[in-house]
Write an enzyme that holds these catalytic residues in place. Structure first.
Site, PDB file in Angstrom:
ATOM      1  CE1 TYR A  92      70.376  -4.311   7.676  1.00 44.58           C
ATOM      2  CE2 TYR A  92      70.231  -6.553   6.822  1.00 44.58           C
ATOM      3  CZ  TYR A  92      69.669  -5.313   7.031  1.00 44.58           C
ATOM      4  OH  TYR A  92      68.385  -5.061   6.610  1.00 44.58           O
ATOM      5  N   GLY A 142      63.969   6.211   0.948  1.00 45.85           N
ATOM      6  CA  GLY A 142      64.180   4.840   0.518  1.00 45.85           C
ATOM      7  C   GLY A 142      62.952   4.307  -0.198  1.00 45.85           C
TER       8      GLY A 142
END
Length: 182
Positions: free
Chosen positions: A155, A13
């Site tokens: 989330y 990432g």
């Protein structure tokens, strides 16, 4: 004086890649762990790992954090002194479509990382959270001392749960832990 060995989750990432790159430039040994999920461009993630693998002090494992046996094998072999846990199932909108992915990655996966940190008695566990944890708070700008009990998405709720889990592990197991909200 040798630098500590650092295990980083989410090295493919953006943040994990740049952190690994910085630590390698500073002479650290880094082991990256990434699931290479297709939520973001897998080709870009693979290119990032290829770049990091040019440094002999970097190794990488592709695997899901909820696969405890694989993660434990990597952690046991590498023996990190520091773990930086950046991997997560990201994305607010996607959590409406596939909430299970967030429970698996962000709750079970984080538990796997914390258990390894506890078992290996790492010197420091650093874990990423999110500003989404502030939820329905209206006070701006957000400050760390505000209560964050009104998450509005799965989330955000999983990341806030990670903060609570990290706090409990730090307290119960005397595990130096730092949480940061991006």
């Amino acid at each position: 004086m040798t630098k500590p060995k650092v295990l980083i989750t989410g090295t493919a990432g953006f943040i994990g890649f740049h952190l690994a790159k910085l630590l390698l430039a500073e002479g650290f040994q880094v082991h990256g762990y990434d699931g290479m999920s297709d939520y973001y461009d897998v080709t870009l993630k693979q290119r990032r790992h290829s770049m990091l693998l040019q440094n002999p002090n970097f190794a990488a494992t592709e695997g899901q954090l909820e696969d405890q046996a694989t993660f434990d094998a990597v952690a046991d072999a590498f023996q990190p002194e520091v773990i930086v846990h950046l991997a997560a199932q990201a994305g607010v909108r996607y959590s409406l479509e596939n909430p299970r992915a967030y429970l698996d990655s962000n709750i079970i996966g984080t538990f796997t990382v914390m258990e390894a940190a506890r078992r290996l008695e790492v010197k420091h566990l650093l874990m990423a959270s999110t500003s989404s944890a502030y939820g329905a708070n209206t006070e701006m700008p957000f400050i760390e001392t505000e209560k964050a009990d009104t998450q509005l998405t799965i989330y955000a709720a999983t990341k806030k749960a990670n903060e609570n889990m990290g706090h409990a592990y730090a307290h119960i197991h005397d595990l130096p832990t730092t949480m940061f909200r991006f």
